[in-house]
Motif scaffolding. Structure first.
Motif, PDB file in Angstrom:
ATOM      1  N   SER A   1       0.825  -1.208   0.000  1.00  0.00           N
ATOM      2  CA  SER A   1       0.000   0.000   0.000  1.00  0.00           C
ATOM      3  C   SER A   1       0.858   1.257   0.000  1.00  0.00           C
ATOM      4  O   SER A   1       1.790   1.377   0.801  1.00  0.00           O
ATOM      5  CB  SER A   1      -0.876   0.007   1.260  1.00  0.00           C
ATOM      6  N   ALA A   2       0.513   2.205  -0.863  1.00  0.00           N
ATOM      7  CA  ALA A   2       1.197   3.504  -0.884  1.00  0.00           C
ATOM      8  C   ALA A   2       0.653   4.355   0.261  1.00  0.00           C
ATOM      9  O   ALA A   2      -0.562   4.379   0.482  1.00  0.00           O
ATOM     10  CB  ALA A   2       0.956   4.193  -2.221  1.00  0.00           C
ATOM     11  N   VAL A   3       1.537   5.033   0.972  1.00  0.00           N
ATOM     12  CA  VAL A   3       1.091   5.855   2.111  1.00  0.00           C
ATOM     13  C   VAL A   3       1.855   7.170   2.171  1.00  0.00           C
ATOM     14  O   VAL A   3       2.996   7.263   1.714  1.00  0.00           O
ATOM     15  CB  VAL A   3       1.289   5.134   3.475  1.00  0.00           C
ATOM     16  N   GLY A   4       1.217   8.158   2.792  1.00  0.00           N
ATOM     17  CA  GLY A   4       1.905   9.385   3.168  1.00  0.00           C
ATOM     18  C   GLY A   4       2.485   9.203   4.565  1.00  0.00           C
ATOM     19  O   GLY A   4       1.961   8.422   5.355  1.00  0.00           O
ATOM     20  N   SER A   5       3.560   9.939   4.861  1.00  0.00           N
ATOM     21  CA  SER A   5       4.228   9.774   6.156  1.00  0.00           C
ATOM     22  C   SER A   5       3.989  10.990   7.049  1.00  0.00           C
ATOM     23  O   SER A   5       3.993  12.134   6.580  1.00  0.00           O
ATOM     24  CB  SER A   5       5.733   9.611   5.905  1.00  0.00           C
TER      25      SER A   5
ATOM     26  N   ILE B   1      -0.475   7.467   6.469  1.00  0.00           N
ATOM     27  CA  ILE B   1      -1.883   7.621   6.075  1.00  0.00           C
ATOM     28  C   ILE B   1      -2.114   7.028   4.686  1.00  0.00           C
ATOM     29  O   ILE B   1      -1.288   7.141   3.799  1.00  0.00           O
ATOM     30  CB  ILE B   1      -2.295   9.116   6.106  1.00  0.00           C
ATOM     31  N   GLY B   2      -3.272   6.371   4.556  1.00  0.00           N
ATOM     32  CA  GLY B   2      -3.674   5.828   3.264  1.00  0.00           C
ATOM     33  C   GLY B   2      -5.188   5.746   3.222  1.00  0.00           C
ATOM     34  O   GLY B   2      -5.875   6.155   4.160  1.00  0.00           O
ATOM     35  N   MET B   3      -5.717   5.190   2.136  1.00  0.00           N
ATOM     36  CA  MET B   3      -7.177   5.175   1.952  1.00  0.00           C
ATOM     37  C   MET B   3      -7.759   3.773   1.834  1.00  0.00           C
ATOM     38  O   MET B   3      -8.968   3.649   1.618  1.00  0.00           O
ATOM     39  CB  MET B   3      -7.553   5.964   0.689  1.00  0.00           C
TER      40      MET B   3
ATOM     41  N   VAL C   1       6.156   4.218   1.830  1.00  0.00           N
ATOM     42  CA  VAL C   1       6.033   5.679   1.960  1.00  0.00           C
ATOM     43  C   VAL C   1       6.323   6.344   0.614  1.00  0.00           C
ATOM     44  O   VAL C   1       7.366   6.106   0.000  1.00  0.00           O
ATOM     45  CB  VAL C   1       6.995   6.227   3.038  1.00  0.00           C
ATOM     46  N   THR C   2       5.358   7.172   0.189  1.00  0.00           N
ATOM     47  CA  THR C   2       5.516   7.857  -1.110  1.00  0.00           C
ATOM     48  C   THR C   2       5.615   9.371  -0.960  1.00  0.00           C
ATOM     49  O   THR C   2       5.978  10.061  -1.903  1.00  0.00           O
ATOM     50  CB  THR C   2       4.323   7.531  -2.031  1.00  0.00           C
ATOM     51  N   ASP C   3       5.263   9.912   0.231  1.00  0.00           N
ATOM     52  CA  ASP C   3       5.184  11.383   0.377  1.00  0.00           C
ATOM     53  C   ASP C   3       5.044  11.733   1.854  1.00  0.00           C
ATOM     54  O   ASP C   3       4.883  10.848   2.694  1.00  0.00           O
ATOM     55  CB  ASP C   3       3.968  11.924  -0.395  1.00  0.00           C
ATOM     56  N   TYR C   4       5.092  13.033   2.138  1.00  0.00           N
ATOM     57  CA  TYR C   4       4.909  13.518   3.517  1.00  0.00           C
ATOM     58  C   TYR C   4       3.516  14.114   3.720  1.00  0.00           C
ATOM     59  O   TYR C   4       3.346  15.029   4.535  1.00  0.00           O
ATOM     60  CB  TYR C   4       5.970  14.566   3.849  1.00  0.00           C
ATOM     61  N   ASP C   5       2.527  13.599   3.032  1.00  0.00           N
ATOM     62  CA  ASP C   5       1.193  14.194   3.099  1.00  0.00           C
ATOM     63  C   ASP C   5       1.358  15.718   2.928  1.00  0.00           C
ATOM     64  O   ASP C   5       2.191  16.131   2.107  1.00  0.00           O
ATOM     65  CB  ASP C   5       0.479  13.784   4.402  1.00  0.00           C
ATOM     66  N   CYS C   6       0.613  16.553   3.673  1.00  0.00           N
ATOM     67  CA  CYS C   6       0.762  18.003   3.425  1.00  0.00           C
ATOM     68  C   CYS C   6       1.250  18.760   4.655  1.00  0.00           C
ATOM     69  O   CYS C   6       1.322  19.988   4.644  1.00  0.00           O
ATOM     70  CB  CYS C   6      -0.559  18.584   2.915  1.00  0.00           C
TER      71      CYS C   6
HETATM   72  N1  ADE Z   1      -0.718  11.397   1.615  1.00  0.00           N
HETATM   73  C1  ADE Z   1      -1.546  10.398   1.336  1.00  0.00           C
HETATM   74  N2  ADE Z   1      -2.810  10.389   1.824  1.00  0.00           N
HETATM   75  C2  ADE Z   1      -3.638   9.363   1.561  1.00  0.00           C
HETATM   76  N3  ADE Z   1      -3.305   8.316   0.803  1.00  0.00           N
HETATM   77  C3  ADE Z   1      -2.067   8.288   0.298  1.00  0.00           C
HETATM   78  N4  ADE Z   1      -1.454   7.378  -0.467  1.00  0.00           N
HETATM   79  C4  ADE Z   1      -0.217   7.799  -0.710  1.00  0.00           C
HETATM   80  N5  ADE Z   1       0.005   8.985  -0.103  1.00  0.00           N
HETATM   81  C5  ADE Z   1      -1.142   9.303   0.533  1.00  0.00           C
END
Ligand code: ADE
Ligand SMILES: CSC[C@H]1O[C@H](OP(=O)(O)O)[C@H](O)[C@@H]1O
Length: 291
Positions: free
Chosen positions: A87-91, A183-185, A207-212
């Motif tokens: 699963s791709a997630v924000g950190s 965080i993910g969906m 982890v793909t990003d730092y969310d916002c």
């Molecule tokens: N920042 C994020 N928020 C929700 N789902 C994600 N999947 C990958 N990055 C995410």
């Protein structure tokens, strides 16, 4: 003893699993409707693997419309014992930087528009869920990641949001302040349903990003996420192949009882059960309902 069979749910950017012997895509119908796609069967050595792209090939299905019940039922129906969820997630943590594989062990469910149980009117069940990830299975996943020199972090809390929009800054800061790590969906209700189906479950949160929330990084966007996933797809593939190569061929009893979750969960006595619902539960709960 039960033969082990590994299920792999591929998330964003992970729509196939190359490298399997005897690969074949097969349609698996379920009483809960259609899974996200056909299931991709294959083998590594003498271990059978079953891969399912969560959003379907071509990423056609958004998080809220994924038929999580059909996906989990289909995997259970074909004999899967253990499910790894990629699963791709924000950190929410500086130290969990893009490219890190986090083996989360807790979830916080903020989704609200999804079917979350196989059970319901006519057959009520309450499974234990304090420890949603199977620690024995996670040990194998961690060992496989380390053997492949993949940056892996053991433990963490995954906040599941409804989406499909990404979070507001206020939400992101709040989830971070709650101590959530990523965080993910999609992992809810997937993990809940896996537990109801007595499947051992382990998430590899990529982890793909730092969310916002991060002052030095901008908003999240899909191309940046897919770029990081593409850069890490080979790591994910090597992780799964190594896991499969080293995985015990007999299913190991789960130390927290994920694979016996229904032993004490069903509260509706046999005479009060709805036969139609009981019939739908044949794969998920057949072990306990067939008596
Ligand atoms: N920042 C994020 N928020 C929700 N789902 C994600 N999947 C990958 N990055 C995410
Ligand atoms: C492509 S960005 C948002 C999308 O990515 C994650 O999906 P998955 O968990 O299946 O990898 C996230 O949960 C969103 O669905």
């Amino acid at each position: 003893m039960t033969k082990a069979k590994l299920g792999i749910i591929g998330g964003s950017g992970v729509y196939e699993l190359p490298g399997l012997k005897n690969p074949r895509w097969e349609h698996v119908p379920t009483p809960w409707g259609e899974p996200s796609d056909q299931l991709h069967f294959g083998e590594i050595g003498d271990l059978e693997l079953v891969f399912l792209p969560r959003h379907g090939r071509g990423h056609r299905i958004p998080p809220s419309d994924i038929n999580y019940r059909a996906n989990i039922d289909a995997l259970k129906r074909v004999g899967v014992t253990d499910v790894i969820s990629i699963s791709a997630v924000g950190s929410f943590r500086e130290d969990l930087s893009p490219g890190t594989f986090v083996l989360v062990d807790q979830f916080f469910d903020r989704t609200f528009a999804r079917k979350k149980s196989f059970f319901g009117v006519g057959c009520v069940a309450h499974v234990a869920f304090s420890h949603p990830v199977s620690p024995g299975f996670a040990d194998h996943v961690e060992a496989a990641a380390r053997a492949e020199n993949i940056r892996v972090h053991r433990g963490g809390t995954y906040l599941a949001m409804e989406g499909p929009q990404f979070s507001t800054l206020a939400e992101s800061l709040l989830y971070k302040s709650w101590g959530c790590d990523v965080i993910g969906m999609t992992n809810m209700p997937e993990a809940k349903l896996a537990r109801e189906a007595e499947l051992c479950y382990c998430t590899v949160a990529m982890v793909t990003d730092y969310d916002c929330w991060h002052p030095d990084h901008g908003d999240v966007d899909v191309p940046s996420i897919l770029k990081i996933v593409a850069e890490n797809a080979d790591n994910a593939r090597r992780l799964v192949l190594r896991l499969a190569t080293d995985f015990p061929r007999e299913h190991q009893p789960c130390p927290i009882g994920s694979d016996r979750a229904l032993d004490t969960a069903i509260i509706t006595p046999p005479e009060a059960r709805d036969p139609d619902l009981v019939a739908k539960l044949d794969a998920v709960a057949g072990r306990v309902l067939k008596g």
